[in-house]
Write an enzyme that holds these catalytic residues in place. Structure first.
Site, short mmCIF file in Angstrom:
data_model
loop_
_atom_site.label_atom_id
_atom_site.label_comp_id
_atom_site.label_asym_id
_atom_site.label_seq_id
_atom_site.Cartn_x
_atom_site.Cartn_y
_atom_site.Cartn_z
N THR A 174 1.27 -1.29 0.18
CA THR A 174 0.09 0.30 -0.55
C THR A 174 0.64 1.55 0.17
O THR A 174 2.05 1.03 0.60
CB THR A 174 -0.59 -0.01 1.04
OG1 THR A 174 -1.94 -1.33 1.38
CG2 THR A 174 -1.64 1.81 1.75
N GLY A 228 -4.77 -4.57 7.05
CA GLY A 228 -5.72 -4.18 7.45
C GLY A 228 -6.52 -4.11 8.56
O GLY A 228 -6.90 -2.57 9.83
N1 ASP Z 1 -3.79 -1.88 4.90
C1 ASP Z 1 -4.27 -2.43 3.52
C2 ASP Z 1 -5.18 -3.47 3.50
O1 ASP Z 1 -5.56 -4.45 4.18
C3 ASP Z 1 -2.97 -3.50 3.28
C4 ASP Z 1 -1.66 -2.80 3.27
O2 ASP Z 1 -1.47 -2.15 4.14
O3 ASP Z 1 -0.75 -3.22 2.08
O4 ASP Z 1 -6.06 -3.08 2.57
#
Ligand code: ASP
Length: 307
Positions: A174, A228
């Protein structure tokens, strides 16, 4: 106020052969964001510009090249927030937008609402001038292969497919950015394709206000990455900026947030924080985190080391 831009491109056990691509992506995003700031643009402009570059880069789990859902599609979430007035724009589960952070900007600028999902978000973006694309344009072969391998392992009952939050088995690419501009205004943004093989319709922390992203001139600007669901349950972004508002320096608040994520829910991830006085914080409990910092003093990139 001297402008500052701090960005991240995920936190996980990034292998050595992924480092160069992450460094290049972070460097290009820093240049785009910094050039917005140095032209006198706002912190919101800088965050949008930096995240757009990372969404366009297949390396990251945002925009094209994102992880696929269980049924082989890309579904994107993004949030952009202006710390000067708390105006916010969020989109989730969009499948036909190349740059969800730009749709988030349109929501922030043009809508009385704060958050749009799915086809309603796409319709809003289109009505405000964005092109709708075919979902296949967001899919890269690497991610088709990754999904197939994951689903084969899942069918075989492999424990690493259970989303235990393991920092080593699942990549978290992300992207996010926080900035302060010459007027002393903060902004934050986060953009993601979510987690590998997520159920269609699942929304993670990244685009939820106060979870994976938040900005308020009276506290701080924050962007997170990682598994997340625990981040959402703790409303961790708001938790961290509230500590800055209570007088903790951003580095201590960042460290405390990641410790809290781990001790309370066994979560793993990374955080960037920027206070209204320009002090920064960065912490992660994953083996690596991709980050970059731009200021009048120059550029700094890191992947294998802390700030
Ligand atoms: N936090 C993001 C999610 O759970 C994933 C990530 O940070 O890679 O959608």
């Amino acid at each position: 106020m001297k402008p500052i831009l701090l960005i991240h491109g995920g936190a996980w056990a990034m292998p050595d052969d992924a480092i160069a691509a992450h460094e290049n992506g972070i460097a290009a995003a820093l240049e785009a964001g910094w050039s917005a700031l140095s032209r006198g643009g706002s912190s919101v402009d800088a965050v949008e510009a930096a995240i757009t570059v990372m969404e366009d880069d297949d390396t990251f789990d945002a925009g094209r090249g994102s992880f696929l859902t269980r049924d082989g599609r890309v579904q994107l979430d993004a949030l952009l927030m202006n710390g000067a007035n708390l105006r916010s724009g969020g989109v989730a589960c969009v499948e036909r937008l190349r740059n969800p952070i730009q749709a988030a900007r349109l929501v922030l600028d043009k809508s009385p609402h704060v958050y749009f999902v799915g086809t309603g978000a796409e319709r809003f973006a289109r009505q405000n001038g964005m092109d709708l694309i075919d979902n296949t344009e967001l899919i890269v072969p690497r991610e088709r292969d990754r999904l197939m391998a994951f689903q084969r392992a899942e069918a075989a009952g492999h424990p690493d497919t259970t989303f235990s939050g393991s920092p080593t088995e699942h990549s978290h690419d992300t992207v996010g950015a926080v900035a302060i501009d010459a007027n002393g205004n903060l902004a934050a943004g986060t953009s993601t394709g979510g987690t590998l093989s997520k159920a269609p319709g699942r929304v993670g922390d990244s685009s939820l206000i106060g979870c994976g992203c938040y900005a308020d001139n009276l506290s701080a600007a924050v962007s997170l990455t990682g598994w997340g669901e625990p981040i959402m349950k703790l409303v961790l972004g708001k938790w961290a900026v509230d500590r800055v508002a209570a007088g903790h320096n951003p580095q201590d608040a960042a460290t405390a947030a990641i410790e809290y994520l781990h001790t309370r829910l066994g979560g793993h991830g990374g955080i960037i924080l920027l206070g209204p006085d320009g002090r920064i914080g960065l912490a992660h409990n994953t083996p690596r985190m991709a980050w970059g910092l731009a200021s009048h003093e120059g550029r700094q990139l890191g992947i294998t080391r802390n700030i």
